[in-house]
Structure formats: C-alpha cells, structure tokens
Design a protein around this motif. Structure first.
Motif, PDB file in Angstrom:
ATOM      1  N   ASP A 213      -6.411  11.476   6.805  1.00 21.01           N
ATOM      2  CA  ASP A 213      -6.865  12.866   6.838  1.00 21.01           C
ATOM      3  C   ASP A 213      -6.011  13.744   7.743  1.00 21.01           C
ATOM      4  O   ASP A 213      -5.725  14.894   7.409  1.00 21.01           O
ATOM      5  CB  ASP A 213      -8.331  12.939   7.277  1.00 21.01           C
ATOM      6  CG  ASP A 213      -9.268  12.415   6.193  1.00 21.01           C
ATOM      7  OD1 ASP A 213      -8.877  12.481   5.005  1.00 21.01           O
ATOM      8  OD2 ASP A 213     -10.373  11.963   6.551  1.00 21.01           O
TER       9      ASP A 213
ATOM     10  N   LEU B  89      -2.816  14.681   5.856  1.00 19.28           N
ATOM     11  CA  LEU B  89      -3.108  15.660   4.813  1.00 19.28           C
ATOM     12  C   LEU B  89      -3.376  17.034   5.409  1.00 19.28           C
ATOM     13  O   LEU B  89      -2.943  18.052   4.866  1.00 19.28           O
ATOM     14  CB  LEU B  89      -4.317  15.212   3.990  1.00 19.28           C
ATOM     15  CG  LEU B  89      -4.077  14.079   2.994  1.00 19.28           C
ATOM     16  CD1 LEU B  89      -5.396  13.673   2.342  1.00 19.28           C
ATOM     17  CD2 LEU B  89      -3.070  14.496   1.957  1.00 19.28           C
TER      18      LEU B  89
ATOM     19  N   ASP C 234       0.820  -1.218   0.000  1.00 23.30           N
ATOM     20  CA  ASP C 234       0.000   0.000   0.000  1.00 23.30           C
ATOM     21  C   ASP C 234       0.854   1.268   0.000  1.00 23.30           C
ATOM     22  O   ASP C 234       0.444   2.304   0.512  1.00 23.30           O
ATOM     23  CB  ASP C 234      -0.943   0.002   1.193  1.00 23.30           C
ATOM     24  CG  ASP C 234      -0.209   0.024   2.514  1.00 23.30           C
ATOM     25  OD1 ASP C 234       1.001  -0.231   2.515  1.00 23.30           O
ATOM     26  OD2 ASP C 234      -0.857   0.306   3.533  1.00 23.30           O
TER      27      ASP C 234
ATOM     28  N   ASP D 181       1.383   3.386  -2.224  1.00 24.57           N
ATOM     29  CA  ASP D 181       0.759   4.497  -2.938  1.00 24.57           C
ATOM     30  C   ASP D 181      -0.675   4.769  -2.476  1.00 24.57           C
ATOM     31  O   ASP D 181      -1.435   5.456  -3.147  1.00 24.57           O
ATOM     32  CB  ASP D 181       0.801   4.275  -4.441  1.00 24.57           C
ATOM     33  CG  ASP D 181       0.080   3.003  -4.868  1.00 24.57           C
ATOM     34  OD1 ASP D 181      -0.271   2.191  -3.993  1.00 24.57           O
ATOM     35  OD2 ASP D 181      -0.127   2.828  -6.081  1.00 24.57           O
ATOM     36  N   ALA D 182      -1.037   4.243  -1.312  1.00 23.87           N
ATOM     37  CA  ALA D 182      -2.384   4.478  -0.767  1.00 23.87           C
ATOM     38  C   ALA D 182      -2.525   5.934  -0.344  1.00 23.87           C
ATOM     39  O   ALA D 182      -1.539   6.594  -0.005  1.00 23.87           O
ATOM     40  CB  ALA D 182      -2.612   3.556   0.435  1.00 23.87           C
ATOM     41  N   PRO D 183      -3.742   6.470  -0.367  1.00 25.70           N
ATOM     42  CA  PRO D 183      -3.946   7.857   0.068  1.00 25.70           C
ATOM     43  C   PRO D 183      -3.537   8.038   1.531  1.00 25.70           C
ATOM     44  O   PRO D 183      -3.662   7.129   2.348  1.00 25.70           O
ATOM     45  CB  PRO D 183      -5.449   8.066  -0.094  1.00 25.70           C
ATOM     46  CG  PRO D 183      -5.911   7.000  -1.020  1.00 25.70           C
ATOM     47  CD  PRO D 183      -4.974   5.850  -0.850  1.00 25.70           C
ATOM     48  N   LEU D 184      -3.048   9.228   1.848  1.00 20.45           N
ATOM     49  CA  LEU D 184      -2.644   9.530   3.216  1.00 20.45           C
ATOM     50  C   LEU D 184      -3.866   9.717   4.103  1.00 20.45           C
ATOM     51  O   LEU D 184      -4.919  10.144   3.634  1.00 20.45           O
ATOM     52  CB  LEU D 184      -1.807  10.807   3.246  1.00 20.45           C
ATOM     53  CG  LEU D 184      -0.450  10.720   2.566  1.00 20.45           C
ATOM     54  CD1 LEU D 184       0.192  12.098   2.510  1.00 20.45           C
ATOM     55  CD2 LEU D 184       0.452   9.749   3.281  1.00 20.45           C
TER      56      LEU D 184
END
Length: 70
Positions: A60, A63, A53, A55-58
């Motif tokens: 919240d 971010l 994972d 490249d999974a989104p960070l």
C-alpha cells in the motif's frame, strides 16, 4: 541567475531537420547498410533469476507514492 540554456538556445532549429553527423559510405559515395547485432535466444539462461512473486500486488505505501497520496 539561470545559467542552464533553454532548449531553444541549445538547438535553434528543429532537431528532426538536422542532418546526421556522419554515415558510413562506400568508395563510390553510396551509404552502406547498417549491420545489426543478433543476440542469440537464451543467452542469459542460468545467469538471471526471477522471483516467484514478481507479479504480486505492490504494498500500500508504494501504491500511495505512485498515486501521490504520500
């Protein structure tokens, strides 16, 4: 009291105009070519691991800290 010298005090002239401190030269005074170290392809094979994972989104909260919304 500010004891850290400002950049202009440390380098009173543009650093791009500074001559190199030393260079390798031959006996005749000619500059010698720079030898570059070649790193073989695959030298780290089996020594590092990349998670599935990567490249999974960070999350919240991470971010928000990047965007200054802490």
């Amino acid at each position: 009291m500010n004891t850290i010298p400002q950049p202009a005090e440390r380098f009173p002239f543009p650093t791009s105009l500074c001559p190199p401190i030393s260079a390798q030269t031959s006996a005749g005074g000619d500059l010698l070519p720079v030898k570059r170290r070649v790193v073989p392809y695959g030298i780290l094979k089996g020594k590092i691991r990349i998670s599935e994972d990567f490249d999974a989104p960070l999350p919240d909260h991470v971010l928000a800290s990047f965007e200054g919304r802490v």
